[in-house]
Motif scaffolding. Structure first.
Motif, PDB file in Angstrom:
ATOM      1  N   VAL A  55     -26.544 -69.290 111.593  1.00  0.00           N
ATOM      2  CA  VAL A  55     -25.271 -69.337 110.560  1.00  0.00           C
ATOM      3  C   VAL A  55     -24.029 -69.580 111.431  1.00  0.00           C
ATOM      4  O   VAL A  55     -23.680 -68.888 112.478  1.00  0.00           O
ATOM      5  N   ASP A  56     -23.176 -70.775 110.711  1.00  0.00           N
ATOM      6  CA  ASP A  56     -22.500 -71.235 111.473  1.00  0.00           C
ATOM      7  C   ASP A  56     -21.133 -70.297 110.972  1.00  0.00           C
ATOM      8  O   ASP A  56     -21.592 -70.182 109.623  1.00  0.00           O
ATOM      9  N   PRO A  57     -20.217 -69.784 111.198  1.00  0.00           N
ATOM     10  CA  PRO A  57     -18.748 -68.778 110.695  1.00  0.00           C
ATOM     11  C   PRO A  57     -18.219 -69.832 109.773  1.00  0.00           C
ATOM     12  O   PRO A  57     -17.809 -69.212 108.640  1.00  0.00           O
ATOM     13  N   ASN A  58     -18.608 -71.062 109.787  1.00  0.00           N
ATOM     14  CA  ASN A  58     -17.721 -71.514 109.094  1.00  0.00           C
ATOM     15  C   ASN A  58     -18.548 -72.552 108.215  1.00  0.00           C
ATOM     16  O   ASN A  58     -17.811 -73.465 107.178  1.00  0.00           O
ATOM     17  N   ASP A  59     -19.947 -72.509 107.797  1.00  0.00           N
ATOM     18  CA  ASP A  59     -20.554 -72.546 107.106  1.00  0.00           C
ATOM     19  C   ASP A  59     -20.365 -72.581 105.404  1.00  0.00           C
ATOM     20  O   ASP A  59     -20.336 -70.800 104.867  1.00  0.00           O
ATOM     21  N   GLU A  60     -19.929 -73.303 104.910  1.00  0.00           N
ATOM     22  CA  GLU A  60     -19.621 -73.196 103.676  1.00  0.00           C
ATOM     23  C   GLU A  60     -20.950 -72.869 101.679  1.00  0.00           C
ATOM     24  O   GLU A  60     -20.608 -72.292 101.756  1.00  0.00           O
ATOM     25  N   GLU A  61     -21.559 -73.678 102.989  1.00  0.00           N
ATOM     26  CA  GLU A  61     -23.300 -73.371 101.992  1.00  0.00           C
ATOM     27  C   GLU A  61     -23.553 -72.427 102.028  1.00  0.00           C
ATOM     28  O   GLU A  61     -23.567 -71.239 100.978  1.00  0.00           O
ATOM     29  N   VAL A  62     -23.501 -71.845 103.102  1.00  0.00           N
ATOM     30  CA  VAL A  62     -23.676 -69.662 103.342  1.00  0.00           C
ATOM     31  C   VAL A  62     -22.528 -69.150 102.866  1.00  0.00           C
ATOM     32  O   VAL A  62     -23.346 -68.214 102.015  1.00  0.00           O
ATOM     33  N   ALA A  63     -21.044 -69.941 103.079  1.00  0.00           N
ATOM     34  CA  ALA A  63     -20.699 -68.423 102.290  1.00  0.00           C
ATOM     35  C   ALA A  63     -20.624 -68.164 100.120  1.00  0.00           C
ATOM     36  O   ALA A  63     -20.337 -67.549  99.957  1.00  0.00           O
ATOM     37  N   PHE A  64     -21.130 -69.665 100.264  1.00  0.00           N
ATOM     38  CA  PHE A  64     -21.176 -69.955  98.670  1.00  0.00           C
ATOM     39  C   PHE A  64     -22.333 -69.201  98.405  1.00  0.00           C
ATOM     40  O   PHE A  64     -22.318 -68.397  97.673  1.00  0.00           O
ATOM     41  N   ASP A  65     -23.337 -68.415  98.773  1.00  0.00           N
ATOM     42  CA  ASP A  65     -24.762 -68.391  99.068  1.00  0.00           C
ATOM     43  C   ASP A  65     -23.784 -66.705  98.837  1.00  0.00           C
ATOM     44  O   ASP A  65     -25.083 -66.019  97.480  1.00  0.00           O
ATOM     45  N   GLU A  66     -23.513 -66.589  99.638  1.00  0.00           N
ATOM     46  CA  GLU A  66     -23.422 -65.236  99.921  1.00  0.00           C
ATOM     47  C   GLU A  66     -22.313 -64.858  98.421  1.00  0.00           C
ATOM     48  O   GLU A  66     -22.577 -63.054  98.335  1.00  0.00           O
ATOM     49  N   ALA A  67     -21.432 -65.729  98.359  1.00  0.00           N
ATOM     50  CA  ALA A  67     -21.082 -64.965  97.109  1.00  0.00           C
ATOM     51  C   ALA A  67     -21.895 -64.800  95.981  1.00  0.00           C
ATOM     52  O   ALA A  67     -21.494 -63.795  95.475  1.00  0.00           O
ATOM     53  N   THR A  68     -22.614 -65.645  96.331  1.00  0.00           N
ATOM     54  CA  THR A  68     -23.293 -65.368  94.625  1.00  0.00           C
ATOM     55  C   THR A  68     -24.909 -64.518  94.428  1.00  0.00           C
ATOM     56  O   THR A  68     -25.330 -64.508  94.070  1.00  0.00           O
ATOM     57  N   ASP A  69     -24.984 -63.455  95.873  1.00  0.00           N
ATOM     58  CA  ASP A  69     -26.434 -63.580  95.963  1.00  0.00           C
ATOM     59  C   ASP A  69     -26.278 -62.155  95.204  1.00  0.00           C
ATOM     60  O   ASP A  69     -25.543 -61.493  94.789  1.00  0.00           O
ATOM     61  N   GLU A  70     -27.163 -61.433  95.817  1.00  0.00           N
ATOM     62  CA  GLU A  70     -27.521 -60.144  94.995  1.00  0.00           C
ATOM     63  C   GLU A  70     -26.230 -59.546  95.250  1.00  0.00           C
ATOM     64  O   GLU A  70     -26.112 -58.955  94.854  1.00  0.00           O
ATOM     65  N   PHE A  71     -25.574 -59.739  97.500  1.00  0.00           N
ATOM     66  CA  PHE A  71     -25.038 -58.354  97.559  1.00  0.00           C
ATOM     67  C   PHE A  71     -23.452 -58.579  97.142  1.00  0.00           C
ATOM     68  O   PHE A  71     -22.701 -57.489  97.166  1.00  0.00           O
ATOM     69  N   ALA A  72     -23.520 -59.763  96.091  1.00  0.00           N
ATOM     70  CA  ALA A  72     -22.004 -59.995  95.445  1.00  0.00           C
ATOM     71  C   ALA A  72     -21.437 -58.758  95.263  1.00  0.00           C
ATOM     72  O   ALA A  72     -20.123 -58.143  95.853  1.00  0.00           O
TER      73      ALA A  72
END
Lengths: 288, 290
Positions: A55-72
């Motif tokens: 994971v790249d800290p600036n990765d947008e896709e990851v950030a988006f995923d994390e904003a919408t996953d079960e831990f959001a």
């Protein structure tokens, strides 16, 4: 005899090595500034096979995923974690004690013993009572050896192999018990995508706002796919120096599988399983 | 026969009507004109005892291998003792061997049925009781090596210090970096002119006050709990304590609130504090800062 000769040979090797080192050091000093930079020793961490899911800290896709996953909801501070700790059927003394200690370490957790209730039936009840996480400590031959961590309202389930469990009294320390303060959480080295999601699972166990007065910290450190859990109390002696004192149990985990839904070993959708033959091919390849 | 199978120690007969399971001349259903077995009756693994005295009229021989139960089956009673008697009655003139083996087989069947019933009650959930949680990967010391490589203590300490630097702890810890540096500088300059130094110190105090007002207050709250005049005296005499040390110790006291008994110095209320500063400027023990 042969053993003796082998020892002597070894000694000689060591001497030669030392001599070489000394020579090199002298050369370096002689050259002064012009000396070539010191060679970096190769470690497994250095040589690690590059994992494309890092994971790249600036990765947008990851950030988006994390904003919408079960831990959001947890990370948005909408839910407060409430954890149920239980064991497999008929736990033995060591497991029982370990569960108790674990419950003191993780705030807002409750231990319930299981008298043969199927997990599938427990889960809807837990959800009804507002639990956010379920931890099952599996036991074999009187020692805890596995951990199932399931995020409740339908969240991922991670299944770990647990080893090297030390109860509080077995740790050499002079501290007292962990207090009720909410500890801080340190998650180290969770680099890949998979590691990231596991790291979030762990983070979601603890309430979001640590009480710094308590000066307690729970650490999940991932190294070569082994996750080490430690629980310390720290003191800042000065600006550059901190002292830590270990309280609390310690254990190491190794991830076996990650499932998408709650615990269901037959019909669940596995996100990741550790397949021994396939995945352990290289010594320098790690997944977490 | 084709139903023969053998292992190192035994020869087995896979015929479903075989009484003992072994391939012997006396136990083979194909080899005997008179034969009888005990079997489980279908229906829930409930009852042993479909029990067929076979072959009396030896039609058996005409249908080799297929092994149909040719002769009347007798359902044995559920009562263990009665069933044994029934076996005896039904096979009354049969060879001792067959009778005996039938009874043995019947006993065995009842026993394992009991065990089955007990186990189903125990709710043994094989899903979770995973036996194979053994060890780690290929290298048996993998975990230990990883542990050593991890250098956990260092890693944790580093992380904590970083968090301190990034100010995640806010104002709890009293390490006023900037004030410290300034104090150093001023203490060097102080040796030239004391009055100047005093003024500077006061200025510095003010700055410090501004910066660390909340810290002081925090500390003050504690101080108000405990005030020892004896300590005051000690402090006034041991005016070597510098500002930083003071503040540090107060900070550290705040940490040890309730954890360890308070030792030694520094329970000063605010007014005394200021006095202390002035005293400090006089003696040239600032080398301690270094």
């Amino acid at each position: 005899r042969r053993h003796f000769m082998f020892l002597r040979w070894k000694q000689q090797q060591r001497k030669e090595k030392l001599a070489l080192k000394k020579k090199r050091r002298k050369e370096r000093e002689a050259l002064g500034d012009k000396a070539p930079p010191k060679a970096i020793p190769k470690t497994i961490e250095n040589q690690r096979v590059y994992d494309e899911t890092t994971v790249d800290p600036n990765d947008e896709e990851v950030a988006f995923d994390e904003a919408t996953d079960e831990f959001a909801p947890y990370f948005n501070r909408q839910t407060v974690p409430k954890i149920l700790v239980t064991t497999s059927d008929r736990p033995r003394g060591r497991t029982v004690r370990f569960c108790e200690q674990l419950a003191t370490v993780i705030p807002n957790s409750h231990v319930y013993y299981r008298r043969g209730l199927a997990l599938k039936r427990i889960i809807p009840q837990c959800i009804a009572r507002d639990f956010t996480d379920l931890i099952v400590i599996n036991e074999d031959r009187k020692i805890p050896n596995g951990l199932v961590l399931s995020h409740l309202p339908d969240g991922p389930t991670a299944h770990f192999r647990m080893s090297s469990v030390r109860l509080r009294k077995e740790i050499k320390r002079k501290g007292k018990e962990p207090t009720e303060h909410v500890p801080e959480v340190i998650l180290n080295n969770f680099t890949t995508r998979l590691g990231h999601s596991i790291g979030r699972m762990f983070a979601a166990l603890f309430p979001h706002d640590p009480q710094f007065i308590g000066r307690q910290v729970a650490t999940f450190h991932n190294q070569r796919d082994y996750i080490f859990f430690r629980f310390h109390r720290y003191i800042f002696k000065s600006e550059k120096k901190v002292g830590i004192q270990e309280l609390g149990p310690r254990f190491t985990l190794k991830l076996r599988s990650l499932q998408k839904g709650t615990f269901d070993s037959k019909f669940g959708e596995y996100e990741w399983i550790h397949k021994r033959r396939e995945m352990d091919t290289s010594r320098r390849k790690f997944h977490l | 026969c084709s139903l023969f199978s053998s292992t190192k120690t035994q020869n087995f007969c896979r015929n479903e009507f075989n009484l003992t399971g072994l391939c012997n001349r006396s136990s083979c259903p194909l080899a005997n004109s008179q034969y009888a077995t005990v079997r489980e009756e279908k229906g829930d693994r409930g009852t042993p005892g479909a029990f067929l005295p076979g072959k009396g009229v030896s039609p058996w021989k005409e249908l080799p291998r297929v092994g149909l139960p040719l002769c009347p089956q007798v359902l044995l009673s559920k009562n263990y003792e009665k069933a044994l008697e029934e076996i005896d009655e039904n096979l009354i003139y049969w060879p001792r061997f067959i009778r005996h083996k039938c009874k043995q087989r019947f006993t065995k069947i009842t026993q394992y049925l009991i065990r089955i019933r007990k186990l189903t009650l125990r709710r043994h959930d094989p899903q979770e009781a995973v036996r194979d949680m053994r060890g780690q990967g290929s290298d048996p010391q993998e975990a230990e090596k990883a542990l050593i490589a991890a250098q956990l203590d260092n890693a944790i300490e580093k992380e904590l210090l970083e968090r301190l630097k990034q100010d995640t702890y806010g104002d709890i810890y009293n390490f006023p970096i900037h004030a410290f540096d300034k104090a150093l500088q001023q203490q060097d300059a102080e040796s030239e002119s004391e009055s100047d130094a005093e003024r500077e110190e006061e200025e510095e105090e003010d700055e410090d006050d501004d910066e660390a007002v909340d810290k002081r207050e925090f500390v003050e709250a504690e101080d108000s709990e405990l005030s020892d005049f004896e300590d005051m005296d000690k402090l006034e005499t041991s005016s070597e304590e510098e500002q930083e040390e003071e503040v540090e110790k107060k900070g550290s006291h705040s940490k040890w609130k309730g954890k360890t008994p308070l030792k030694g110095p520094a329970r000063r209320k605010r007014p005394y504090l200021e006095i202390e500063y002035e005293e400090e400027t006089e003696p040239s023990t600032k080398t301690k800062t270094a």
